[in-house]
Write an enzyme that holds these catalytic residues in place. Structure first.
Site, PDB file in Angstrom:
ATOM      1  N   HIS A   1       0.864  -1.188   0.000  1.00  0.00           N
ATOM      2  CA  HIS A   1       0.000   0.000   0.000  1.00  0.00           C
ATOM      3  C   HIS A   1       0.901   1.239   0.000  1.00  0.00           C
ATOM      4  O   HIS A   1       2.021   1.190   0.503  1.00  0.00           O
ATOM      5  CB  HIS A   1      -0.901  -0.021   1.248  1.00  0.00           C
ATOM      6  CG  HIS A   1      -2.021   0.974   1.171  1.00  0.00           C
ATOM      7  ND1 HIS A   1      -1.825   2.301   1.437  1.00  0.00           N
ATOM      8  CD2 HIS A   1      -3.318   0.835   0.825  1.00  0.00           C
ATOM      9  CE1 HIS A   1      -2.973   2.942   1.259  1.00  0.00           C
ATOM     10  NE2 HIS A   1      -3.898   2.071   0.891  1.00  0.00           N
TER      11      HIS A   1
ATOM     12  N   GLU B   1      -4.102   2.600  -6.945  1.00  0.00           N
ATOM     13  CA  GLU B   1      -4.451   3.741  -6.091  1.00  0.00           C
ATOM     14  C   GLU B   1      -3.436   4.848  -6.266  1.00  0.00           C
ATOM     15  O   GLU B   1      -2.317   4.739  -5.747  1.00  0.00           O
ATOM     16  CB  GLU B   1      -4.477   3.324  -4.612  1.00  0.00           C
ATOM     17  CG  GLU B   1      -5.617   2.437  -4.227  1.00  0.00           C
ATOM     18  CD  GLU B   1      -5.810   2.348  -2.708  1.00  0.00           C
ATOM     19  OE1 GLU B   1      -5.068   3.014  -1.956  1.00  0.00           O
ATOM     20  OE2 GLU B   1      -6.703   1.615  -2.291  1.00  0.00           O
TER      21      GLU B   1
HETATM   22  O1  G3P Z   1      -6.916   0.954   0.278  1.00  0.00           O
HETATM   23  C1  G3P Z   1      -7.934   1.881   0.172  1.00  0.00           C
HETATM   24  C2  G3P Z   1      -7.495   3.233   0.544  1.00  0.00           C
HETATM   25  O2  G3P Z   1      -6.132   3.520   0.449  1.00  0.00           O
HETATM   26  C3  G3P Z   1      -8.317   4.313  -0.054  1.00  0.00           C
HETATM   27  O3  G3P Z   1      -8.502   5.205   0.981  1.00  0.00           O
HETATM   28  O4  G3P Z   1      -9.708   6.852   2.253  1.00  0.00           O
HETATM   29  O5  G3P Z   1      -9.193   7.258  -0.144  1.00  0.00           O
HETATM   30  O6  G3P Z   1     -10.908   5.577   0.481  1.00  0.00           O
HETATM   31  P1  G3P Z   1      -9.656   6.281   0.881  1.00  0.00           P
END
Ligand code: G3P
Length: 210
Positions: free
Chosen positions: A87, A135
């Site tokens: 992550h 992400e």
């Molecule tokens: O792994 C999911 C996360 O990193 C996304 O976070 O708070 O942007 O939904 P958020």
């Protein structure tokens, strides 16, 4: 649209009893939701809910002299079905990532590996992971979703990856999920929208509403 896989990354927003409380609320919405929990919460959430539990991190160690490390065997026997790796809040070197994915395969833990770019995603896919989750780090925890800010990235990933991929960062509503699915994602990973909500159950139900 096939049913999206929803992954809720609990990060370290809640601790102890609060984690189980939140997971029970998530379970009420759907037992198919994957929750990513801290290592210390794996056993309880896995035994007291029927959610699919992923551990937020593991190390590539063999059982033995590794004080303070998280062994894949331990996480597996505590009831996790999978793990998160790499992550943006817990990045791994390529070497460590490779070894850890291998160790997870040895014990039968699924791997959900995060990637910040198409280049990383393609490299990670070659490791034979179960899910690559895209992400963009700068959108994590924010109000603007990856689906709104970077739809072209999702489309590109959809074209270039062969295996299953998820999309995350700033996911807040059903439309965010629809955009991801339209470009070939199997689902989404989200955190703050649920973990910081006054009524997480309501938020999740709305997210899943067609
Ligand atoms: O792994 C999911 C996360 O990193 C996304 O976070 O708070 O942007 O939904 P958020």
């Amino acid at each position: 649209m096939m049913n999206p896989l929803i992954v809720v990354n609990l990060k370290t927003y809640q601790q102890g009893k609060e984690v189980l409380k939140l997971c029970r609320k998530i379970e009420k919405v759907s037992k198919d939701i994957v929750v990513g929990v801290q290592v210390g919460d794996v056993y309880e959430v896995a035994h007291k809910t029927s959610l699919k539990v992923y551990c937020q991190h593991v190390d590539a160690v063999e059982p033995g002299r590794n004080t303070g490390f998280v062994a894949v065997e331990g996480v597996k026997s505590d009831g996790a079905v999978g793990v998160f790796l790499n992550h943006s809040e817990h990045p791994l070197t390529w070497d460590v990532l490779k070894k850890t994915v291998l160790r997870c395969k040895e014990v039968g833990l699924k791997t959900l590996v995060f990637a910040g770019s198409l280049k990383d995603a393609k490299r990670i896919e070659k490791l034979g992971v179960d899910y690559v989750c895209i992400e963009p780090a700068e959108l994590v925890g924010g109000e603007v979703s990856v689906s709104t800010a970077r739809p072209e990235l999702i489309a590109e990933i959809g074209k270039k990856l062969k295996g299953k991929f998820l999309v995350g960062a700033g996911i807040h509503n059903h439309e965010d999920i629809e955009v991801a699915m339209k470009f070939g994602a199997s689902g989404v990973a989200l955190s703050s929208a649920v973990t910081t909500a006054k009524n997480p159950e309501k938020v999740l139900r709305k997210l899943l509403e067609k």
